[in-house]
Motif scaffolding. Structure first.
Motif, mmCIF file in Angstrom:
data_model
loop_
_atom_site.group_PDB
_atom_site.id
_atom_site.type_symbol
_atom_site.label_atom_id
_atom_site.label_comp_id
_atom_site.label_asym_id
_atom_site.label_seq_id
_atom_site.Cartn_x
_atom_site.Cartn_y
_atom_site.Cartn_z
ATOM 1 N N VAL A 2 0.856 -1.178 0.000
ATOM 2 C CA VAL A 2 0.000 0.000 0.000
ATOM 3 C C VAL A 2 0.901 1.240 0.000
ATOM 4 N N PHE A 3 0.817 2.017 -1.066
ATOM 5 C CA PHE A 3 1.554 3.276 -1.186
ATOM 6 C C PHE A 3 0.687 4.370 -0.561
ATOM 7 N N GLU A 4 1.234 5.069 0.420
ATOM 8 C CA GLU A 4 0.486 6.124 1.087
ATOM 9 C C GLU A 4 0.958 7.491 0.593
ATOM 10 N N PHE A 5 0.027 8.436 0.550
ATOM 11 C CA PHE A 5 0.360 9.778 0.098
ATOM 12 C C PHE A 5 -0.454 10.800 0.882
ATOM 13 N N LYS A 6 -0.019 12.049 0.764
ATOM 14 C CA LYS A 6 -0.723 13.163 1.395
ATOM 15 C C LYS A 6 -0.928 14.245 0.339
ATOM 16 N N ASN A 7 -2.078 14.885 0.379
ATOM 17 C CA ASN A 7 -2.331 16.022 -0.499
ATOM 18 C C ASN A 7 -1.770 17.256 0.199
ATOM 19 N N THR A 8 -0.611 17.718 -0.271
ATOM 20 C CA THR A 8 0.043 18.877 0.339
ATOM 21 C C THR A 8 -0.309 20.171 -0.374
ATOM 22 N N GLY A 9 -1.221 20.101 -1.336
ATOM 23 C CA GLY A 9 -1.619 21.286 -2.088
ATOM 24 C C GLY A 9 -2.795 22.001 -1.451
ATOM 25 N N THR A 10 -3.407 22.875 -2.242
ATOM 26 C CA THR A 10 -4.503 23.701 -1.746
ATOM 27 C C THR A 10 -5.865 23.289 -2.287
ATOM 28 N N ASP A 11 -5.893 22.396 -3.261
ATOM 29 C CA ASP A 11 -7.149 21.937 -3.865
ATOM 30 C C ASP A 11 -7.316 20.434 -3.660
ATOM 31 N N PRO A 12 -8.556 19.942 -3.695
ATOM 32 C CA PRO A 12 -8.774 18.493 -3.603
ATOM 33 C C PRO A 12 -8.149 17.772 -4.800
ATOM 34 N N VAL A 13 -7.708 16.544 -4.564
ATOM 35 C CA VAL A 13 -7.131 15.726 -5.626
ATOM 36 C C VAL A 13 -8.060 14.530 -5.858
ATOM 37 N N VAL A 14 -8.320 14.260 -7.120
ATOM 38 C CA VAL A 14 -9.114 13.093 -7.497
ATOM 39 C C VAL A 14 -8.236 12.214 -8.369
ATOM 40 N N ILE A 15 -8.080 10.958 -7.971
ATOM 41 C CA ILE A 15 -7.318 10.013 -8.780
ATOM 42 C C ILE A 15 -8.252 9.485 -9.856
ATOM 43 N N ASN A 16 -7.857 9.663 -11.096
ATOM 44 C CA ASN A 16 -8.670 9.233 -12.225
ATOM 45 C C ASN A 16 -8.412 7.791 -12.621
ATOM 46 N N ASP A 17 -7.137 7.365 -12.496
ATOM 47 C CA ASP A 17 -6.774 6.031 -12.964
ATOM 48 C C ASP A 17 -5.452 5.599 -12.355
ATOM 49 N N ALA A 18 -5.252 4.295 -12.301
ATOM 50 C CA ALA A 18 -3.974 3.704 -11.917
ATOM 51 C C ALA A 18 -3.764 2.512 -12.850
ATOM 52 N N GLN A 19 -2.770 2.614 -13.710
ATOM 53 C CA GLN A 19 -2.510 1.589 -14.718
ATOM 54 C C GLN A 19 -1.208 0.861 -14.413
ATOM 55 N N ALA A 20 -1.279 -0.476 -14.359
ATOM 56 C CA ALA A 20 -0.088 -1.294 -14.143
ATOM 57 C C ALA A 20 0.629 -1.508 -15.466
ATOM 58 N N SER A 21 1.936 -1.777 -15.374
ATOM 59 C CA SER A 21 2.739 -1.988 -16.573
ATOM 60 C C SER A 21 2.478 -3.354 -17.208
ATOM 61 N N CYS A 22 1.800 -4.253 -16.478
ATOM 62 C CA CYS A 22 1.489 -5.570 -17.034
ATOM 63 C C CYS A 22 0.261 -6.144 -16.334
ATOM 64 N N GLY A 23 -0.231 -7.251 -16.858
ATOM 65 C CA GLY A 23 -1.409 -7.891 -16.285
ATOM 66 C C GLY A 23 -1.157 -8.613 -14.974
ATOM 67 N N CYS A 24 0.097 -8.752 -14.583
ATOM 68 C CA CYS A 24 0.436 -9.462 -13.346
ATOM 69 C C CYS A 24 0.330 -8.553 -12.116
ATOM 70 N N THR A 25 0.061 -7.277 -12.325
ATOM 71 C CA THR A 25 -0.041 -6.320 -11.224
ATOM 72 C C THR A 25 -1.411 -5.653 -11.279
ATOM 73 N N LYS A 26 -2.079 -5.607 -10.123
ATOM 74 C CA LYS A 26 -3.422 -5.017 -10.072
ATOM 75 C C LYS A 26 -3.444 -3.899 -9.033
ATOM 76 N N PRO A 27 -3.589 -2.651 -9.484
ATOM 77 C CA PRO A 27 -3.713 -1.539 -8.539
ATOM 78 C C PRO A 27 -5.173 -1.300 -8.149
ATOM 79 N N SER A 28 -5.383 -0.730 -6.965
ATOM 80 C CA SER A 28 -6.719 -0.297 -6.548
ATOM 81 C C SER A 28 -6.569 0.993 -5.758
ATOM 82 N N PHE A 29 -7.604 1.841 -5.832
ATOM 83 C CA PHE A 29 -7.538 3.147 -5.194
ATOM 84 C C PHE A 29 -8.946 3.641 -4.935
ATOM 85 N N SER A 30 -9.057 4.607 -4.053
ATOM 86 C CA SER A 30 -10.340 5.221 -3.728
ATOM 87 C C SER A 30 -10.654 6.301 -4.760
#
Length: 152
Positions: free
Chosen positions: A46-74
């Motif tokens: 699980v990669f953790e991050f913080k929004n250090t900016g001034t506006d909300p951040v929305v993650i649109n997509d997370a793409q793996a480099s191959c089919g053997c890796t599956k990302p998930s996000f809120s």
């Protein structure tokens, strides 16, 4: 004179707006090394991050480099000062070293961030050896080894 002043103010405003900070994703770390992984057993980080900016951040997509890796996000917006995470699961099917990436696309200032997973997939027997090896280096094992050497 008035035109020059107006032009200066307009230029100043343009520069100020272009430097206005948006949402900024600051990851705790962008690379995770699993070390030796047993073949056939998926592993997750699980990669953790913080929004250090001034506006909300929305993650649109997370793409793996191959089919053997599956990302998930809120898909919920990450408000300024708040934290979030991206989970990446690697299916350790094939033996050998691996280096996989997950490209995260969002409305953050940078637009994209790349996260990396690396390690080495080993057979079940090799994984068992690796797990047993640290037990031989415990203080009790070292003392036993010393006493064996000195008693000769």
């Amino acid at each position: 004179m008035k035109k020059t002043f107006s032009l200066f103010v307009a230029l100043f405003m343009l520069v100020a707006v272009s430097y206005a900070q948006k949402g900024v994703l600051k990851f705790t770390k962008e690379t995770h090394d699993f070390g030796k992984v047993e073949q056939g057993k998926p592993v997750t980080h699980v990669f953790e991050f913080k929004n250090t900016g001034t506006d909300p951040v929305v993650i649109n997509d997370a793409q793996a480099s191959c089919g053997c890796t599956k990302p998930s996000f809120s898909r919920e917006p990450i408000m300024p000062g708040k934290t979030g995470s991206i989970s990446a699961t690697y299916n350790a099917a094939a033996a050998g070293p691996f280096n996989k990436s997950v490209t995260v696309t969002s409305n953050a200032e940078a637009g994209q961030a790349v996260l990396y997973l690396k390690g080495e997939v080993v057979s079940a027997a090799a994984a068992a050896e690796t797990a047993a090896a640290p037990a031989a280096t415990t203080p009790a094992a070292k003392d036993k080894k010393k006493s064996t050497k000195t008693s000769r």
